[in-house]
Design a protein around this motif. Structure first.
Motif, mmCIF file in Angstrom:
data_model
loop_
_atom_site.group_PDB
_atom_site.id
_atom_site.type_symbol
_atom_site.label_atom_id
_atom_site.label_comp_id
_atom_site.label_asym_id
_atom_site.label_seq_id
_atom_site.Cartn_x
_atom_site.Cartn_y
_atom_site.Cartn_z
ATOM 1 N N GLU A 1 49.064 36.652 46.792
ATOM 2 C CA GLU A 1 48.878 35.601 47.775
ATOM 3 C C GLU A 1 50.205 35.479 48.528
ATOM 4 N N GLU A 2 51.453 35.881 47.964
ATOM 5 C CA GLU A 2 52.572 35.916 48.996
ATOM 6 C C GLU A 2 52.710 37.132 49.729
ATOM 7 N N THR A 3 52.438 38.260 49.356
ATOM 8 C CA THR A 3 52.786 39.677 49.640
ATOM 9 C C THR A 3 51.529 40.543 50.603
ATOM 10 N N GLY A 4 50.233 39.812 50.079
ATOM 11 C CA GLY A 4 49.185 40.528 50.620
ATOM 12 C C GLY A 4 48.739 41.778 50.225
ATOM 13 N N LEU A 5 49.497 42.420 48.932
ATOM 14 C CA LEU A 5 49.227 43.334 48.243
ATOM 15 C C LEU A 5 47.978 43.364 47.380
ATOM 16 N N LEU A 6 47.200 44.410 47.055
ATOM 17 C CA LEU A 6 46.253 44.105 46.243
ATOM 18 C C LEU A 6 46.650 44.495 44.741
ATOM 19 N N ILE A 7 45.868 44.105 43.753
ATOM 20 C CA ILE A 7 46.496 43.963 42.537
ATOM 21 C C ILE A 7 45.704 45.055 41.573
ATOM 22 N N VAL A 8 46.369 46.016 40.994
ATOM 23 C CA VAL A 8 45.794 46.857 39.871
ATOM 24 C C VAL A 8 46.269 46.453 38.327
ATOM 25 N N THR A 9 45.474 46.248 37.518
ATOM 26 C CA THR A 9 46.214 45.881 36.196
ATOM 27 C C THR A 9 45.223 46.200 35.059
ATOM 28 N N GLU A 10 45.922 46.346 33.815
ATOM 29 C CA GLU A 10 45.265 46.979 32.972
ATOM 30 C C GLU A 10 44.517 46.102 32.032
ATOM 31 N N ALA A 11 43.128 46.431 31.650
ATOM 32 C CA ALA A 11 42.561 45.685 30.505
ATOM 33 C C ALA A 11 42.346 46.446 29.206
ATOM 34 N N MET A 12 42.791 45.907 28.176
ATOM 35 C CA MET A 12 42.699 46.532 26.889
ATOM 36 C C MET A 12 41.499 46.308 26.083
ATOM 37 N N ASP A 13 40.793 45.372 26.361
ATOM 38 C CA ASP A 13 39.552 45.105 25.371
ATOM 39 C C ASP A 13 38.570 44.479 26.305
#
Length: 346
Positions: free
Chosen positions: A156-168
Motif C-alpha cells: 500500500e505504501e510503496t506500490g510494489l507487488l508482493i511475492v511470498t511463500e506458502a508452505m501448505d
C-alpha cells in the motif's frame, strides 16, 4: 495429444473437436494461436483412438506429445508464455523483472525500510517470507499472518507487488489473500497436494527448483499446476546441492537455456540462495541475466548483520543499487528491457 486445426477453421469445427474429446472421456483445452487454433487433449492414458479426431472437419493433423510433461512442453505450446501481473507488469517476453527484499518479514520498520530501498533502486516486486521453512525447528519460522499484514501495508505504501511463500494448503489460502505471486519453495517442489491446490488458485505461481531436483522433475512439478487449470507458472533456478561447500548450492545457470528450450514457461534466477554469499550475488545475477533469465529474485536487507534469517547472502541497499545499474546495462545489450511499473513507462 494436440489436435491442430486448419488455418481459418470456423468456430463450429473447433467446438466439434472439443465435444468429441469430452465424449471420449478426456478434457479439451482450446489454444488460439497467431496462425491457427490448437486443441489439447488432457488426460491421455495412451489408449486414445486418434482416428475419431482425424476425420473431423477442420482438423489438419494430430501431434503426439512425447515429453512426460505435456502442457509445460514446447511441443504443446511453441510460443513462450508471458505471465501478466497487476499494474501492467509481465514475466517473460522482452521484460526482465526484478523481485527483491529480505528473506523474511521481521518487523514493520524492517519490511517498510526494505520495500522503500528496493523500490527506489528500481525493483517492481517485493519478496519476503511470512512463513519460513527452516532446517532447524529452533530457527525463526516467520511471523505468519502478522507478516502477511505487514506485506500488505508495504504494498500500500510503496506500490510494489508482493511475492511470498506458502508452505501448505492452509497457509496457501492465507497467502492468496495478500500475495500477487504465490511462491512454492524448494522444499515443497514435490509437495503434490500443495501443487494441485496452487493449480486451482487463480494467481501466478513462482515454483522453485528442489534442492536435488533434475530439470525434468521441476517441469513435471509445474505440470501438476497447469493440469489443474492454472497456466501462470514462473520457474525459478535457485541452485541444487553439490559436493563443494564453498558455496551454499551449485547455481546451475545452464538450466536457464535448457528450460527455455524444453518449456514455454518463463524462468527467473535466485543468485542469493544459489551462492549463499553476499559477495557472489552480484556477479552471478549478472551472469543469470546474460544467460537469458526472465528475472531475478534477490535478497536485500536494510541491516543484514541483524537479519533473523539468511543475513550472509543478503545485499545491503547500496549493493542492490549497484546490481540494478549493472543489470540495466546487460539487459539493454541483449535487446531486452528492465521491467518498470506501467506508470513509469508512460
Amino acid at each position: 495429444m494436440l489436435i491442430v486445426m486448419r488455418h481459418g477453421a470456423p468456430q463450429q469445427d473447433i467446438d466439434r473437436v472439443v465435444s468429441t474429446i469430452e465424449d471420449m472421456g478426456y478434457h479439451a483445452r482450446p489454444m488460439p494461436g497467431k496462425q491457427r487454433t490448437t486443441v489439447g487433449l488432457v488426460g491421455n492414458d495412451g489408449r486414445v483412438d486418434a482416428s475419431r479426431l482425424e476425420a473431423l472437419p477442420g482438423v489438419q493433423e494430430i501431434i503426439h506429445v512425447t515429453k512426460p510433461y505435456k502442457q509445460v512442453s514446447r511441443e504443446w505450446k511453441p510460443e513462450s508464455t508471458v505471465v501478466r501481473l497487476p499494474g501492467g507488469l509481465t514475466i517473460g517476453g522482452d521484460d526482465v523483472i526484478v523481485m527483491a527484499g529480505p528473506c523474511s518479514v521481521e518487523s514493520e520498520r524492517q519490511i517498510l525500510d526494505a520495500a522503500r530501498a528496493v523500490r527506489d533502486a528500481g525493483a517492481t516486486v517485493l519478496r519476503a517470507g511470512a512463513f519460513k521453512p527452516r532446517s532447524s525447528p529452533y530457527s525463526f519460522q516467520g511471523m505468519g499472518r502478522a507478516g502477511l499484514k505487514l506485506l500488505a501495508r508495504a504494498r500500500e505504501e510503496t506500490g510494489l507487488l508482493i511475492v511470498t511463500e506458502a508452505m501448505d494448503a492452509e497457509g496457501l489460502d492465507q497467502v492468496l489473500e495478500v500475495a500477487d505471486i504465490v511462491q512454492i519453495g524448494a522444499r515443497n517442489m514435490q509437495n503434490y497436494s500443495l501443487l494441485k491446490h496452487a493449480g486451482r488458485a487463480r494467481k501466478p505461481v513462482l515454483l522453485k527448483r528442489g534442492l536435488s531436483a533434475t530439470i525434468s522433475e521441476l517441469l513435471l512439478s509445474a505440470e501438476y499446476i497447469l493440469a489443474e487449470g492454472n497456466p501462470d507458472v514462473v520457474l525459478c533456478e535457485r541452485g541444487v546441492r553439490g559436493f563443494d561447500t564453498t558455496t551454499r548450492n551449485l547455481f546451475d545457470l545452464s538450466a536457464i537455456p535448457v528450460v527455455h528450450g524444453l518449456s514455454h514457461l518463463p524462468i527467473i534466477a535466485d543468485p542469493s540462495h544459489g551462492t549463499g554469499h553476499r559477495d557472489m550475488v552480484i556477479p552471478m545475477a549478472r551472469a543469470a541475466v546474460a544467460a537469458g533469465a526472465d528475472g531475478l529474485l534477490v535478497e536485500v536487507h536494510p541491516t543484514p548483520d541483524r537479519a533473523l534469517s539468511d543475513g550472509a547472502q543478503s545485499l545491503y541497499p547500496e549493493q542492490f543499487e549497484r546490481l540494478m545499474r549493472e543489470t540495466r546495462i546487460i539487459v539493454e545489450v541483449i535487446g531486452r528491457r528492465l521491467a518498470e511499473p506501467a506508470g513509469a513507462r508512460a
